[in-house]
Enzyme design. Structure first.
Site, mmCIF file in Angstrom:
data_model
loop_
_atom_site.group_PDB
_atom_site.id
_atom_site.type_symbol
_atom_site.label_atom_id
_atom_site.label_comp_id
_atom_site.label_asym_id
_atom_site.label_seq_id
_atom_site.Cartn_x
_atom_site.Cartn_y
_atom_site.Cartn_z
ATOM 1 N N GLY A 262 3.481 0.181 9.487
ATOM 2 C CA GLY A 262 2.567 1.042 8.735
ATOM 3 C C GLY A 262 1.447 1.456 9.647
ATOM 4 O O GLY A 262 1.647 1.630 10.826
ATOM 5 N N SER A 263 0.243 1.616 9.125
ATOM 6 C CA SER A 263 -0.873 2.019 9.976
ATOM 7 C C SER A 263 -2.174 1.944 9.205
ATOM 8 O O SER A 263 -2.181 1.881 7.973
ATOM 9 C CB SER A 263 -0.680 3.462 10.484
ATOM 10 O OG SER A 263 0.524 3.611 11.188
#
Length: 821
Positions: A262-263
């Protein structure tokens, strides 16, 4: 810019480099005569590029046109990572089984034969070639085509100059699968990236589908008409056996076996910064091995383009970065990027189905996969990939009555490179928005951005099937954790379209979730709902996952912003600065510990000896002392993080949340659910099991996270997404080898999480940027840039980016190479 102007700028850089003592061996053709030759080469339509390498080997590519820019970028990338791109090309061509055997594993954890079958099926459709023959905006712009052509030529130039038998990376040196690449290879890699959250994530199901061979489904009542969940709510798993049998398709950032991907991204506006400037924090979380790695660079065409940041391997441009007036990042969108439909089959014919009472036939793409046996014997395997009018047909659930089909919202997307090129030229949010309206090419990511006015913007401009809640309710046939399954027997259940959408079947820009603010917008892979804690985005269709429950990491993200704005985080006066943005990123706070650690200590103080799941009595007092002394951080030398991870893992294995004392409360979205009930037997047993687990692994209860989390011998800070770490970083041990090519056999054994980190402040005098590429510029273990930035990451030592000509010219150890074609 004329060839003579380009030559003049090259001479200025050359003289600066010579003044710094750069050796002639590292300076290629940077004398006035060479510059004149470059001018004549340009006049004949050739490409010229200059590659300046600054600290940590970061390339700054200067060219006078997009072909030259691609030429320099492709050459620089090949210097560092030719073997990685060669491996991607083998995958894109569907030739892994031919070179590595059918039983090896590709980077997406499917067998080589499955990967090849899927990819050969994609090639057989001709989709990429058809899109390449289409004018922009649906097809590539002239600039994008020139960039790709130059990139290919640059890669091939390096391979030709070096020779396959003399490549610096032993993983592909002298291998028969290394050779020149074509523009088609790069476009096919781009298409693979665009479909990562769709059909490319369903390769196993697509490549192994056989008519009528799926598991039989028990009859179960389908949901009643109109039974769609409330707008913005997450879909719950279905209760029928049929619903349970529908395959779960993984996607970047939210697959069941890869929750860490993800981020994080923050855009800080003028009202939340101490000096009124806009700032951006980019923190993507991806694997440290394979093609999901980032490559850091600056790409410049004077007067046309000047962008710095990082791009994914195999894509000849940057996906995250900044210009002089704009900074942006992407995070994985949790919206649906595909639609599942159930086909009603014609009795006695499993490859024919009914649509509005009429018979339609599946398209059968017959492929031949070349296979090499362990003894080297070649053979060919015949396979068939099936498609319906709504997308690929899946293996699971394909019986004599039903089949399930997978419609990828990015099935017609080759526009992403157009999009990123336009973003890379943007200097403000208006130009960024115009780029999105024009190309609509972002495949499966949110965008978080800020410009030099200190205005921030968030949007989910990704490709999302046009399925309003009313249609979901009317068409729902089954429900899975990843989305609804719709009735494919009627065109009334096909995805609709918006008038401003470039392609049918998706929401258009006017209906994309978005928020503009002058304080902040932020995303940590949560849905759009709490992009800003004070301005919820409401009323979104269910497919956007708007009001999904806050994850621990996304809760912490918003709490960290609030604490910095109030000045209660110990980092000085309220408001963000570039320095406090960096310090916040690597503060290594752990949300679950901040909410629940004290309760865990109270539990073990009250129950010093606890029976584990196997009935063995466990003395938990040493663990209690370790947790009480822990700083609740995930620094490499934090004593207690390992125990806390073991305890949270054991709590998850109970399969219940009855041990929590405070349930999720919409009025307290950043701090609930929370609490551990000291009297709960599951919570007690979980602690005993955690202590036993560490003992079995030979670890003390106060083991620091850096003692078990290493890469190339370097202790790493950060912790898991499940613990609620903002700085996600996990590794289970050393790489266990390769399954052919350069891909690790088991990507779960190599680090994943924080990769490229960028903190940028947009000032009146230009951008001030600090970066870290946590694994370095090269995937080659023999390269000096394989782990140089890993060691910097371990020290929390950021690199000061060199963006201007003067900054580049004064870099210690500067090397310059000029290429002419």
């Amino acid at each position: 810019m004329s060839g003579r102007q380009f030559g003049s700028r090259v001479r200025r850089f050359a003289s600066g480099a010579l003044a710094l003592g750069v050796t002639s061996a590292l300076l290629t053709a940077l004398v006035p005569g060479a510059a004149q030759a470059a001018d004549s080469e340009v006049d004949r339509g050739g490409w010229t590029a200059r590659i300046s390498r600054t600290e940590y080997g970061v390339p700054h590519v200067l060219a006078h046109d997009f072909g030259g820019l691609g030429y320099g970028y492709g050459y620089a990338f090949a210097q560092d990572n030719l073997c990685q791109l060669a491996d991607q090309v083998v995958t894109a061509r569907g030739e892994r089984s031919r070179h590595f055997g059918p039983d090896g594993q590709s980077v997406d954890r499917v067998g080589n034969l499955v990967s090849d079958t899927y990819q050969q099926g994609v090639l057989r459709t001709g989709t990429v070639k058809r899109l390449l023959a289409t004018p922009a905006p649906l097809g590539p712009t002239d600039e994008a085509r020139q960039l790709v052509d130059g990139y290919v030529a640059g890669y091939n130039r390096y391979l030709r100059d070096t020779g396959p038998d003399h490549l610096p990376d032993p993983s592909c040196r002298g291998k028969d699968w290394v050779g020149p690449i074509t523009a088609d290879d790069v476009w096919n890699i781009l298409y693979e990236v665009n479909t990562m959250s769709g059909s490319a994530a369903a390769k196993q199901q697509i490549a192994t589908a056989v008519p009528g061979a799926g598991d039989a489904l028990a009859s179960g009542a389908a949901p009643a008409a109109g039974a769609a969940p409330a707008a913005g709510a997450a879909l719950a798993p279905g209760t029928s056996e049929e619903a349970a049998a529908v395959p779960l398709i993984g996607a970047p950032g939210r697959s069941a076996d890869n929750p860490e991907l993800g981020s994080n991204a923050w855009a800080i506006g003028r009202d939340a910064s101490r000096n009124g400037n806009g700032l951006l924090l980019a923190n993507p979380h991806l694997h440290w091995a394979g093609p999901e790695r980032f490559y850091q660079a600056q790409l410049t065409i004077p007067g046309v383009l000047d962008v710095a940041g990082a791009g994914l391997y195999g894509i000849p441009f940057l996906q995250i970065g900044h210009t002089r007036g704009l900074a942006w990042s992407h995070t994985t969108s949790y919206a649906d990027h595909f639609a599942l439909h159930r086909l009603t089959l014609v009795p006695g014919d499993p490859t024919a189905y009914l649509v509005d009472g009429k018979v339609e036939r599946m398209v059968e793409e017959k492929v031949q996969v070349a296979v090499r046996a362990a003894d080297g014997t070649p053979s060919t395997v015949d396979r068939t990939v099936y498609r319906s009018r709504l997308g690929y047909v899946l293996a699971n659930g394909w019986t004599g009555q039903y089949a399930y089909t997978f419609g990828d919202a990015n099935a017609e997307n080759l526009r992403s490179l157009n999009q990123w090129l336009a973003i890379g030229r943007a200097q403000n949010l208006d130009q960024l928005r115009q780029a999105q309206r024009t190309y609509q090419g972002l495949p499966w990511v949110y965008t978080t951005a800020v410009d030099s006015t200190g205005t921030t913007w968030f949007t989910d401009a990704s490709a999302v099937p046009h399925l309003p809640d009313e249609q979901l309710g009317r068409c729902l046939a089954a429900v899975t954790p990843l989305g609804p399954v719709l009735d494919g027997s009627t065109t009334a259940c096909d995805p609709g379209s918006d008038p401003d959408a470039l392609v049918p079947g998706v929401f258009g820009p006017a209906n994309h979730p978005s928020l503009t603010r002058t304080d902040y917008v932020a995303n940590a892979n949560n849905g759009p709902y709490l992009t800003n804690a004070d301005a919820p985005i409401t009323g979104l269709p269910t497919v956007y996952k708007g009001a999904s429950e806050r994850m621990l990491r996304s809760q912490l993200s918003l709490r960290m912003i609030a604490d910095r704005r109030s000045g209660t985080d110990g980092l000085g006066a309220p408001g963000f600065t570039l320095g406090s943005l960096q310090a916040t990123m690597f503060g290594n706070r752990v949300q679950s510990a901040e909410l629940d650690r004290d309760d865990a200590v109270a539990l073990c103080r009250a129950h010093p000896v606890i029976a584990g799941s196997d009935g063995t009595q466990v003395d938990v007092r040493p663990a209690c002392d370790a947790l009480a002394a822990w700083d609740t951080r995930a620094d490499a030398d934090s004593h207690g993080t390992v125990l806390w991870q073991a305890y949270r893992d054991a709590l998850a294995r109970t399969g219940t949340t009855a041990w929590q004392t405070v349930p999720a409360d919409p009025a307290q979205p950043l701090t609930t659910p929370r609490g551990i009930d000291a009297a709960n037997p599951d919570a007690q047993r979980a602690l005993a099991d955690a202590v036993k687990d560490l003992a079995t692994r030979g670890l003390p209860v106060d083991a620091p996270i850096g003692s078990v989390q290493r890469w190339a011998g370097t202790p790493l800070h950060g912790c898991s997404h499940q613990l609620g770490c903002f700085n996600v970083l996990m590794t289970a041990g050393p790489d266990s080898g390769t399954g052919g090519g350069t891909y690790p056999t088991n990507l779960r054994t190599v680090p994943h999480g924080t990769s490229f980190v960028m903190a940028t402040e947009l000032t009146d005098h230009g951008p001030r940027t600090r970066t870290l590429l946590a694994y370095g510029e090269s995937a080659n273990p023999a390269s000096p840039h394989f782990t140089d930035q890993t060691r910097a990451y371990a020290r929390k030592q950021w690199m000061t980016e060199r963006f201007t000509e003067a900054e580049i010219r004064t870099a210690p150890g500067l090397t310059i190479t000029t290429l002419r074609r």
